[in-house]
Design a protein around this motif. Structure first.
Motif, PDB file in Angstrom:
ATOM      1  N   ASN A   1       0.823  -1.212   0.000  1.00  0.00           N
ATOM      2  CA  ASN A   1       0.000   0.000   0.000  1.00  0.00           C
ATOM      3  C   ASN A   1       0.856   1.261   0.000  1.00  0.00           C
ATOM      4  OD1 ASN A   1      -2.556  -1.200  -0.061  1.00  0.00           O
ATOM      5  ND2 ASN A   1      -2.545  -1.560   2.140  1.00  0.00           N
ATOM      6  N   ASN A   2       1.928   1.249   0.777  1.00  0.00           N
ATOM      7  CA  ASN A   2       2.813   2.412   0.817  1.00  0.00           C
ATOM      8  C   ASN A   2       3.479   2.664  -0.536  1.00  0.00           C
ATOM      9  OD1 ASN A   2       2.245   2.901   3.512  1.00  0.00           O
ATOM     10  ND2 ASN A   2       3.990   1.717   4.266  1.00  0.00           N
ATOM     11  N   SER A   3       3.843   1.575  -1.216  1.00  0.00           N
ATOM     12  CA  SER A   3       4.505   1.726  -2.514  1.00  0.00           C
ATOM     13  C   SER A   3       3.556   2.252  -3.581  1.00  0.00           C
ATOM     14  CB  SER A   3       5.087   0.377  -2.970  1.00  0.00           C
ATOM     15  OG  SER A   3       4.061  -0.534  -3.326  1.00  0.00           O
ATOM     16  N   LYS A   4       2.247   2.002  -3.408  1.00  0.00           N
ATOM     17  CA  LYS A   4       1.260   2.423  -4.405  1.00  0.00           C
ATOM     18  C   LYS A   4       0.625   3.770  -4.093  1.00  0.00           C
ATOM     19  CE  LYS A   4      -0.216   0.347  -7.423  1.00  0.00           C
ATOM     20  NZ  LYS A   4       0.137   0.331  -8.861  1.00  0.00           N
ATOM     21  N   GLU A   5       0.820   4.264  -2.864  1.00  0.00           N
ATOM     22  CA  GLU A   5       0.077   5.459  -2.455  1.00  0.00           C
ATOM     23  C   GLU A   5       0.437   6.676  -3.297  1.00  0.00           C
ATOM     24  OE1 GLU A   5      -0.736   8.006   1.617  1.00  0.00           O
ATOM     25  OE2 GLU A   5      -0.309   5.866   1.772  1.00  0.00           O
ATOM     26  N   LYS A   6       1.724   6.869  -3.565  1.00  0.00           N
ATOM     27  CA  LYS A   6       2.131   8.034  -4.348  1.00  0.00           C
ATOM     28  C   LYS A   6       1.793   7.869  -5.826  1.00  0.00           C
ATOM     29  CE  LYS A   6       6.012  11.140  -5.249  1.00  0.00           C
ATOM     30  NZ  LYS A   6       7.427  11.451  -4.972  1.00  0.00           N
ATOM     31  N   LYS A   7       2.031   6.685  -6.345  1.00  0.00           N
ATOM     32  CA  LYS A   7       1.739   6.422  -7.763  1.00  0.00           C
ATOM     33  C   LYS A   7       0.240   6.406  -8.008  1.00  0.00           C
ATOM     34  CE  LYS A   7       2.624   3.133 -11.509  1.00  0.00           C
ATOM     35  NZ  LYS A   7       3.236   1.825 -11.871  1.00  0.00           N
ATOM     36  N   GLY A   8      -0.499   5.804  -7.100  1.00  0.00           N
ATOM     37  CA  GLY A   8      -1.952   5.761  -7.204  1.00  0.00           C
ATOM     38  C   GLY A   8      -2.461   4.770  -8.241  1.00  0.00           C
ATOM     39  N   TYR A   9      -3.761   4.825  -8.436  1.00  0.00           N
ATOM     40  CA  TYR A   9      -4.453   3.935  -9.365  1.00  0.00           C
ATOM     41  C   TYR A   9      -5.317   4.760 -10.302  1.00  0.00           C
ATOM     42  CZ  TYR A   9      -3.402   0.319  -5.868  1.00  0.00           C
ATOM     43  OH  TYR A   9      -2.768  -0.518  -4.986  1.00  0.00           O
ATOM     44  N   HIS A  10      -5.825   4.098 -11.328  1.00  0.00           N
ATOM     45  CA  HIS A  10      -6.851   4.668 -12.191  1.00  0.00           C
ATOM     46  C   HIS A  10      -8.056   3.744 -12.147  1.00  0.00           C
ATOM     47  CE1 HIS A  10      -2.983   6.096 -14.143  1.00  0.00           C
ATOM     48  NE2 HIS A  10      -3.572   7.222 -13.750  1.00  0.00           N
ATOM     49  N   PHE A  11      -9.204   4.276 -12.483  1.00  0.00           N
ATOM     50  CA  PHE A  11     -10.403   3.434 -12.508  1.00  0.00           C
ATOM     51  C   PHE A  11     -10.196   2.274 -13.484  1.00  0.00           C
ATOM     52  CE2 PHE A  11     -12.723   7.405 -11.085  1.00  0.00           C
ATOM     53  CZ  PHE A  11     -12.926   6.935  -9.798  1.00  0.00           C
ATOM     54  N   GLY A  12     -10.575   1.083 -13.043  1.00  0.00           N
ATOM     55  CA  GLY A  12     -10.391  -0.123 -13.851  1.00  0.00           C
ATOM     56  C   GLY A  12      -9.163  -0.922 -13.476  1.00  0.00           C
ATOM     57  N   ASP A  13      -8.217  -0.306 -12.739  1.00  0.00           N
ATOM     58  CA  ASP A  13      -7.021  -1.035 -12.304  1.00  0.00           C
ATOM     59  C   ASP A  13      -7.387  -2.111 -11.284  1.00  0.00           C
ATOM     60  OD1 ASP A  13      -5.488   0.579 -13.890  1.00  0.00           O
ATOM     61  OD2 ASP A  13      -4.611   1.742 -12.247  1.00  0.00           O
ATOM     62  N   GLN A  14      -6.491  -3.079 -11.151  1.00  0.00           N
ATOM     63  CA  GLN A  14      -6.651  -4.149 -10.172  1.00  0.00           C
ATOM     64  C   GLN A  14      -5.668  -3.948  -9.021  1.00  0.00           C
ATOM     65  OE1 GLN A  14      -8.839  -6.927 -10.272  1.00  0.00           O
ATOM     66  NE2 GLN A  14      -9.788  -5.803 -11.965  1.00  0.00           N
TER      67      GLN A  14
END
Length: 341
Positions: A33-46
């Motif tokens: 979660n920490n590694s993804k927090e800055k990069k983030g997600y887009h709708f439709g991502d898994q």
């Protein structure tokens, strides 16, 4: 006795192993979660959770406010743009339940475009006015000024800083954003949890209304031709029923390609878009009001620097004079007319 000791020792060993596995699962989930927090997600991502989690989990659910899902897809029906404060609940194969807080940031796929402009004129503005709401109709400015003991709604001609009409408000009222709807002006208050409706011509008070509970504080207000649109210093645009401003019709969260835009403040609707300044930042966002996507940004750092003589003297006034934007701020001595290239 010896047999009981062996059984207890074995159980203790199993417990230690289980605790170690649970700790490892939570650590790996936190790292992910920490590694993804800055990069983030887009709708439709898994959400591609670590094997330490998926291999040892019987079920995984995500809770957001009062909603819950077992899907690991970033679904716009569940998540909003911007920061989503969630709780992961993992039921392990050993039938233990583990919980972990996390922030799932959802960003837009397209980057905000820098919008070029020219300053084509400037006009006087009373530097005593702590601007919270700013409107123009024809050549008439309607301005809501805040702070306790000095809040007011005023009306004056662009080019003159002397009000034609002043509506002083009670000492305990902290005025905020305002919007024109037909022959009325709607006005929010900061923490008083009420709004006012005035006659546009005379500025006489017509009625009051309670702010919806969903709106923490009153900040900005505009009218899109159907609904009032309010901000409360969060990432949200609140669409209000113009006939019952206490009712929230829908909420739209705002974000850009790499960041959440919270502390949305003064807002203005123009030609299908919401324009919003971000408190304490020298920018105005151009926002798609349907999706919440910040599609463009105006950088006003030069004029902010010229007018910022203290921490409160921030950009906080947006209005449209035809297709040109008027920009001012709290305690500024000028209003700037900006031609968008």
């Amino acid at each position: 006795m010896t047999q009981n000791i062996k059984i207890l020792s074995f159980a203790a060993a199993l417990l230690l192993v289980s605790c170690h596995n649970n700790e490892k699962m939570l650590d790996s989930l936190a790292d992910y979660n920490n590694s993804k927090e800055k990069k983030g997600y887009h709708f439709g991502d898994q959400l591609e959770l670590p094997k330490e989690v998926t291999d040892n989990a019987e079920s995984i659910t995500i809770t957001l406010d009062d909603k819950e899902t077992s899907s690991l897809t970033i679904d716009p029906k569940f998540f909003t743009l911007g920061d989503n404060k969630v709780v992961f609940t993992i039921k392990t194969k050993g039938r233990e339940v583990l919980n972990q807080d996390a922030t799932i940031n959802v960003f837009t796929k397209n980057s905000e475009q820098n919008i070029p402009y020219n300053i084509v004129a400037d006009y006087p503005h009373d530097p005593k006015n702590f601007v919270e709401g700013f409107l123009i109709e024809g050549n008439t400015i309607y301005e809501s000024d805040g702070l306790l003991n000095t809040s007011q709604l005023i009306k004056y001609t662009l080019g003159s800083s002397t009000p034609e009409i002043i509506k002083k408000q009670p000492a305990d009222i902290f005025s905020e954003g305002c919007a024109i709807v037909g022959d009325k002006i709607y006005q929010l208050t900061y923490r008083n949890k009420i709004g006012f409706i005035y006659d546009k011509k005379t500025l006489n008070e017509i009625s009051k209304f309670p702010l919806a509970n969903a709106i923490g504080e009153g900040w900005g207000l505009t009218y899109d031709g159907k609904n009032l649109v309010a901000t409360d210093g969060s990432k949200n645009l609140y669409f209000l029923d113009v006939n019952d401003p206490s009712k929230v019709v829908k909420t739209v969260a705002v974000a850009g390609n790499t960041q959440t835009y919270d502390q949305l403040n003064e807002v203005e609707y123009h030609s299908g878009f919401i324009y919003a300044n971000v408190w304490q930042k020298p920018i105005v966002l151009k926002i798609n009001p349907v999706t919440g996507e910040a599609v463009g940004v105006f950088d006003f750092k030069d004029i902010v620097k010229e007018n910022n003589k203290g921490s409160d003297d921030v950009l906080n006034g947006i209005a449209f004079k035809g297709d040109n934007m008027l920009v001012t701020g709290k305690n500024w001595s000028k209003i700037y007319e900006v031609q968008i290239k």
